[in-house]
Design an enzyme around this catalytic site. Structure first.
Site, PDB file in Angstrom:
ATOM      1  N   HIS A 144     -18.205  -0.185  23.617  1.00  0.00           N
ATOM      2  CA  HIS A 144     -18.313  -0.858  22.377  1.00  0.00           C
ATOM      3  C   HIS A 144     -17.580   0.271  21.187  1.00  0.00           C
ATOM      4  CE1 HIS A 144     -19.247  -3.547  19.025  1.00  0.00           C
ATOM      5  NE2 HIS A 144     -20.623  -3.656  19.259  1.00  0.00           N
TER       6      HIS A 144
ATOM      7  N   ARG B 140     -15.194 -10.241  22.568  1.00  0.00           N
ATOM      8  CA  ARG B 140     -16.602  -9.702  23.012  1.00  0.00           C
ATOM      9  C   ARG B 140     -16.783 -10.714  24.457  1.00  0.00           C
ATOM     10  NH1 ARG B 140     -22.355  -8.603  20.550  1.00  0.00           N
ATOM     11  NH2 ARG B 140     -21.263  -6.817  20.174  1.00  0.00           N
TER      12      ARG B 140
ATOM     13  N   THR C  91     -21.513  -7.547  14.788  1.00  0.00           N
ATOM     14  CA  THR C  91     -20.081  -7.345  15.053  1.00  0.00           C
ATOM     15  C   THR C  91     -19.304  -8.387  14.816  1.00  0.00           C
ATOM     16  OG1 THR C  91     -21.002  -5.864  17.091  1.00  0.00           O
ATOM     17  CG2 THR C  91     -18.446  -6.444  16.882  1.00  0.00           C
TER      18      THR C  91
HETATM   19  C1  NCD Z   1     -25.108  -3.889  20.442  1.00  0.00           C
HETATM   20  C2  NCD Z   1     -24.310  -4.749  21.611  1.00  0.00           C
HETATM   21  O1  NCD Z   1     -24.084  -5.708  21.486  1.00  0.00           O
HETATM   22  O2  NCD Z   1     -24.023  -3.871  22.498  1.00  0.00           O
HETATM   23  N1  NCD Z   1     -25.131  -4.713  19.319  1.00  0.00           N
HETATM   24  C3  NCD Z   1     -24.081  -4.411  18.372  1.00  0.00           C
HETATM   25  O3  NCD Z   1     -23.109  -4.764  18.539  1.00  0.00           O
HETATM   26  N2  NCD Z   1     -24.551  -3.930  17.280  1.00  0.00           N
HETATM   27  C4  NCD Z   1     -26.269  -3.558  20.951  1.00  0.00           C
HETATM   28  C5  NCD Z   1     -27.273  -4.373  21.600  1.00  0.00           C
HETATM   29  O4  NCD Z   1     -26.868  -5.457  21.751  1.00  0.00           O
HETATM   30  O5  NCD Z   1     -28.393  -3.821  21.790  1.00  0.00           O
END
Ligand code: NCD
Length: 325
Positions: free
Chosen positions: A148, A119, A69
């Site tokens: 997300h 985040r 991300t």
């Molecule tokens: C996810 C998240 O951070 O929620 N990762 C991501 O952004 N692709 C999934 C995860 O951490 O399992």
């Protein structure tokens, strides 16, 4: 500086809007993101010089670890000629370590930038950040076990690209339904389209909360909770495998008990997938997909799915910064 557009629903108008939840979108909004995503894919694939975001700065404020991300947001901004301020782990490397509040941190970075991506481990924190920012749009890059949204958009784009539609789908979700924010956003997104049935394969302990289950099914999506691979419907259109979210467990013994209950091997695919079933995972994987599966053409997690993450984020940034659409 003009104030941003704090209206919750997108309703065709992206400019200046926060992107916090799939609840903000209509099917038309999603299609609009996809139309622009296709154009962005061309820019990225052919390394075209783009000045779409030139003169803009995007702050990437990540209180939780991230590879894809964080990396794809950074790549998206840069491929469109913009700049980023990268704040990873602000608890250690910013004034947050001195006790600064989230609101103050947001007010400071909105003075430096045109957009902020956050985040954070706490559900609702992206919304709180969006409320603290008077002038610039905020994008939720994952708020604890909440949502997300940009991941769901890239997952839906991947399904749309490969299966040609977002309605009348049968899908299988596996792993952590309780804590998986990508699962929550994707179920909300798919519930915008008619006739979708999702099988949720998880241990009892990792089922959706009853309140999430109700709020998703109230939107019209059919959810069938299962506990055994044998209950997977043959010829599902897609599988969406996920990791058990270790960081959400207070008790590591409880994590050990449920981790990798469902791991995909070539045999699992052979026995339960269809010839056209596409296999997705938001990543990181930590043992729940055997690496031998990677070479299978149905496995998209290290291929189209990651690339689409960058294209979709390019489209969203162009839209909310009012440079396209
Ligand atoms: C996810 C998240 O951070 O929620 N990762 C991501 O952004 N692709 C999934 C995860 O951490 O399992």
């Amino acid at each position: 500086m003009a104030q941003k557009d704090s209206t919750w629903n997108i309703n065709g108008h992206f400019k200046g809007k926060d992107i916090l939840s799939l609840h903000q979108f209509t099917p038309k909004d999603i299609k609009k993101v996809f139309t622009i995503t296709k154009k962005m894919a061309q820019i990225a694939k052919y390394s075209r010089v783009s000045k779409l975001l030139s003169g803009t700065v995007t702050t990437l404020l990540f209180y939780e670890p991230s590879s894809r991300t964080f990396g794809s947001f950074g790549a998206s901004v840069k491929r469109l000629g913009g700049q980023t301020i990268d704040i990873l782990d602000p608890k250690h490397f910013s004034s947050v370590s001195k006790g600064e509040t989230l609101e103050d941190t947001i007010r400071v970075f909105e003075a430096y930038s045109n957009c902020l991506v956050i985040r954070h481990p706490v559900v609702g924190s992206a919304k709180a950040a969006a409320e603290a920012a008077f002038f610039i749009p905020v994008i939720n890059a994952g708020d604890g076990v909440g949502e997300h949204p940009t991941q769901a958009l890239l997952d839906m784009y991947t399904i749309f690209e490969k299966r040609g539609r977002l309605d009348n789908l049968t899908g299988v979700f596996a792993g952590d339904m309780l804590n998986g924010r990508t699962v929550h956003s994707l179920l909300l997104g798919l519930s915008l389209f008619k006739n979708n049935t999702m099988y949720l394969l998880s241990p009892k302990e990792l089922k959706l909360t009853r309140s999430d289950y109700k709020s998703f099914t109230d939107r019209g999506i059919k959810l069938i909770e299962i506990e055994k691979e044998q209950e997977i419907p043959k010829n599902a259109h897609f599988w969406y495998w996920t990791r058990v979210q270790k960081e959400r467990f207070a008790d590591l013994k409880a994590y050990e008990k449920v981790k990798n209950r469902y791991a995909i091997t070539k045999e699992t695919l052979e026995n339960f997938a269809g010839k056209e079933t596409i296999l997705m995972h938001p990543l990181p994987r930590v043992g729940e997909i055997d690496i031998a599966v990677d070479e299978d053409p149905r496995a998209l997690y290290l291929r189209a799915q990651v690339r689409n993450g960058m294209y979709v984020r390019m489209a969203l940034l162009g839209l909310i910064l009012g440079r396209i659409g």
